[in-house]
Design a protein around this motif. Sequence first.
Motif, PDB file in Angstrom:
ATOM      1  N   ASN A 116       0.028  -2.081  -9.706  1.00 46.05           N
ATOM      2  CA  ASN A 116      -1.046  -2.986  -9.303  1.00 46.05           C
ATOM      3  C   ASN A 116      -0.770  -4.422  -9.742  1.00 46.05           C
ATOM      4  OD1 ASN A 116      -3.695  -3.301  -8.031  1.00 46.05           O
ATOM      5  ND2 ASN A 116      -4.430  -3.797 -10.079  1.00 46.05           N
ATOM      6  N   GLU A 117      -0.159  -4.589 -10.916  1.00 47.59           N
ATOM      7  CA  GLU A 117       0.165  -5.935 -11.404  1.00 47.59           C
ATOM      8  C   GLU A 117       1.270  -6.590 -10.582  1.00 47.59           C
ATOM      9  OE1 GLU A 117       0.798  -6.304 -15.677  1.00 47.59           O
ATOM     10  OE2 GLU A 117      -0.104  -4.303 -15.906  1.00 47.59           O
ATOM     11  N   ARG A 118       2.019  -5.784  -9.842  1.00 47.82           N
ATOM     12  CA  ARG A 118       3.174  -6.300  -9.106  1.00 47.82           C
ATOM     13  C   ARG A 118       2.839  -6.625  -7.643  1.00 47.82           C
ATOM     14  NH1 ARG A 118       7.479  -5.689 -12.502  1.00 47.82           N
ATOM     15  NH2 ARG A 118       7.181  -4.198 -14.202  1.00 47.82           N
ATOM     16  N   ARG A 119       1.591  -6.497  -7.246  1.00 44.30           N
ATOM     17  CA  ARG A 119       1.195  -6.865  -5.886  1.00 44.30           C
ATOM     18  C   ARG A 119       1.292  -8.379  -5.706  1.00 44.30           C
ATOM     19  NH1 ARG A 119      -2.056  -2.879  -3.094  1.00 44.30           N
ATOM     20  NH2 ARG A 119      -2.478  -1.050  -4.411  1.00 44.30           N
ATOM     21  N   PRO A 150       0.808  -1.222   0.000  1.00 44.46           N
ATOM     22  CA  PRO A 150       0.000   0.000   0.000  1.00 44.46           C
ATOM     23  C   PRO A 150       0.846   1.280   0.000  1.00 44.46           C
ATOM     24  CG  PRO A 150      -0.854  -1.568   1.591  1.00 44.46           C
ATOM     25  CD  PRO A 150       0.467  -2.099   1.138  1.00 44.46           C
ATOM     26  N   ALA A 151       2.001   1.240   0.656  1.00 47.92           N
ATOM     27  CA  ALA A 151       2.878   2.415   0.672  1.00 47.92           C
ATOM     28  C   ALA A 151       3.385   2.727  -0.727  1.00 47.92           C
ATOM     29  CB  ALA A 151       4.041   2.185   1.632  1.00 47.92           C
ATOM     30  N   VAL A 152       3.777   1.690  -1.454  1.00 44.49           N
ATOM     31  CA  VAL A 152       4.229   1.882  -2.832  1.00 44.49           C
ATOM     32  C   VAL A 152       3.089   2.418  -3.695  1.00 44.49           C
ATOM     33  CG1 VAL A 152       4.945   0.644  -4.921  1.00 44.49           C
ATOM     34  CG2 VAL A 152       6.095   0.188  -2.755  1.00 44.49           C
ATOM     35  N   ALA A 153       1.915   1.813  -3.575  1.00 39.89           N
ATOM     36  CA  ALA A 153       0.775   2.242  -4.385  1.00 39.89           C
ATOM     37  C   ALA A 153       0.404   3.693  -4.100  1.00 39.89           C
ATOM     38  CB  ALA A 153      -0.419   1.326  -4.123  1.00 39.89           C
ATOM     39  N   GLU A 154       0.442   4.086  -2.849  1.00 41.50           N
ATOM     40  CA  GLU A 154       0.083   5.457  -2.482  1.00 41.50           C
ATOM     41  C   GLU A 154       0.946   6.478  -3.214  1.00 41.50           C
ATOM     42  OE1 GLU A 154       0.144   8.391   1.455  1.00 41.50           O
ATOM     43  OE2 GLU A 154       0.582   6.254   1.658  1.00 41.50           O
ATOM     44  N   HIS A 155       2.220   6.188  -3.345  1.00 38.95           N
ATOM     45  CA  HIS A 155       3.142   7.166  -3.913  1.00 38.95           C
ATOM     46  C   HIS A 155       3.373   7.021  -5.417  1.00 38.95           C
ATOM     47  CE1 HIS A 155       4.205   8.855  -0.058  1.00 38.95           C
ATOM     48  NE2 HIS A 155       4.532   7.671   0.417  1.00 38.95           N
ATOM     49  N   GLU A 160       1.386   4.548  -7.834  1.00 36.75           N
ATOM     50  CA  GLU A 160       0.435   3.911  -8.749  1.00 36.75           C
ATOM     51  C   GLU A 160      -0.184   4.907  -9.717  1.00 36.75           C
ATOM     52  OE1 GLU A 160      -3.094   0.554  -8.688  1.00 36.75           O
ATOM     53  OE2 GLU A 160      -2.556   1.555  -6.835  1.00 36.75           O
ATOM     54  N   ALA A 161      -0.664   6.038  -9.211  1.00 38.39           N
ATOM     55  CA  ALA A 161      -1.328   7.005 -10.075  1.00 38.39           C
ATOM     56  C   ALA A 161      -0.340   7.820 -10.893  1.00 38.39           C
ATOM     57  CB  ALA A 161      -2.205   7.938  -9.236  1.00 38.39           C
ATOM     58  N   SER A 162       0.794   8.159 -10.293  1.00 35.79           N
ATOM     59  CA  SER A 162       1.728   9.072 -10.961  1.00 35.79           C
ATOM     60  C   SER A 162       2.639   8.375 -11.964  1.00 35.79           C
ATOM     61  CB  SER A 162       2.589   9.793  -9.916  1.00 35.79           C
ATOM     62  OG  SER A 162       3.289   8.874  -9.103  1.00 35.79           O
ATOM     63  N   HIS A 163       2.825   7.075 -11.827  1.00 35.92           N
ATOM     64  CA  HIS A 163       3.742   6.356 -12.712  1.00 35.92           C
ATOM     65  C   HIS A 163       3.120   5.041 -13.185  1.00 35.92           C
ATOM     66  CE1 HIS A 163       7.231   8.986 -12.402  1.00 35.92           C
ATOM     67  NE2 HIS A 163       6.886   9.155 -11.148  1.00 35.92           N
ATOM     68  N   PRO A 164       2.136   5.118 -14.089  1.00 36.39           N
ATOM     69  CA  PRO A 164       1.484   3.892 -14.573  1.00 36.39           C
ATOM     70  C   PRO A 164       2.445   2.947 -15.278  1.00 36.39           C
ATOM     71  CG  PRO A 164       0.837   5.802 -15.900  1.00 36.39           C
ATOM     72  CD  PRO A 164       1.554   6.333 -14.697  1.00 36.39           C
ATOM     73  N   GLU A 165       3.560   3.481 -15.809  1.00 32.80           N
ATOM     74  CA  GLU A 165       4.515   2.617 -16.509  1.00 32.80           C
ATOM     75  C   GLU A 165       5.146   1.592 -15.575  1.00 32.80           C
ATOM     76  OE1 GLU A 165       6.984   6.233 -15.194  1.00 32.80           O
ATOM     77  OE2 GLU A 165       4.933   5.750 -15.750  1.00 32.80           O
ATOM     78  N   LEU A 166       5.079   1.813 -14.261  1.00 30.61           N
ATOM     79  CA  LEU A 166       5.628   0.853 -13.301  1.00 30.61           C
ATOM     80  C   LEU A 166       4.703  -0.341 -13.077  1.00 30.61           C
ATOM     81  CD1 LEU A 166       7.066   3.341 -10.663  1.00 30.61           C
ATOM     82  CD2 LEU A 166       8.400   1.835 -12.138  1.00 30.61           C
ATOM     83  N   ARG A 167       3.441  -0.220 -13.476  1.00 29.47           N
ATOM     84  CA  ARG A 167       2.459  -1.316 -13.363  1.00 29.47           C
ATOM     85  C   ARG A 167       2.386  -1.831 -11.920  1.00 29.47           C
ATOM     86  NH1 ARG A 167       4.842  -5.060 -18.005  1.00 29.47           N
ATOM     87  NH2 ARG A 167       3.130  -6.456 -17.439  1.00 29.47           N
TER      88      ARG A 167
END
Length: 205
Positions: free
Chosen positions: A77-80, A61-66, A68-75
């Motif tokens: 959500n798929e990496r959970r 969740p900490a990673v997603a908070e910072h 997920e929205a700003s860097h979609p190229e990191l994918r």
Amino acid sequence: MLGGVLLSPESPNLLQSLKAETRPHHERAESVVRLMAPGLSVSGYRAHLEALHALHAFLEPAVAEHLEASHPELRVNERRKLHLLREDLLALGHDEDSLARLPSLARPPAVPGGPEALGVLYVLEGSTLGGQLILRHLARHFEGTPVGRFAFFRAYGENVGPMWKSFGEALLRACPEPALAPRVIQGAQATFDAFEARFREVSLS
């Protein structure tokens, strides 16, 4: 939001710097992992997964908070992988109620912003590579024992390599300006240290 400035060609890129600057932290964390021990029991395997559950329940969740929205190229959500840990733990005798009662991380690392979150994700994604060696060992060690399908260590299956490659490329595209690189490294170092601390608790239990 992180900047998009790449490091100069004369400087190591961020992935190279991360590998070099986190090596001692990585080695200390690996040194307390007991999954490759010849005498590993089912309860020891389950305790290790419970430790990983605490780490991922905080870090994902900490990673997603910072990021997920700003860097979609990191994918992101798929990496959970928390759901894969839950699958494995259910196969080892937990139910939904007992999963909800698993202890949270006692000393979570600080993840105050995007640069630190990139460092966290570097550690989480890098672990999928070493996880393939662990997967092969566990499959041999527990052959014939009903312990589930090792979903967490299987991770992306045949796509482990491509997913790591795509992460490295995305990390460089989302690379912060050089002044922020130390924060990315610090985030990765703190994450390795959190893994080491949590695994030490397992090895002493």
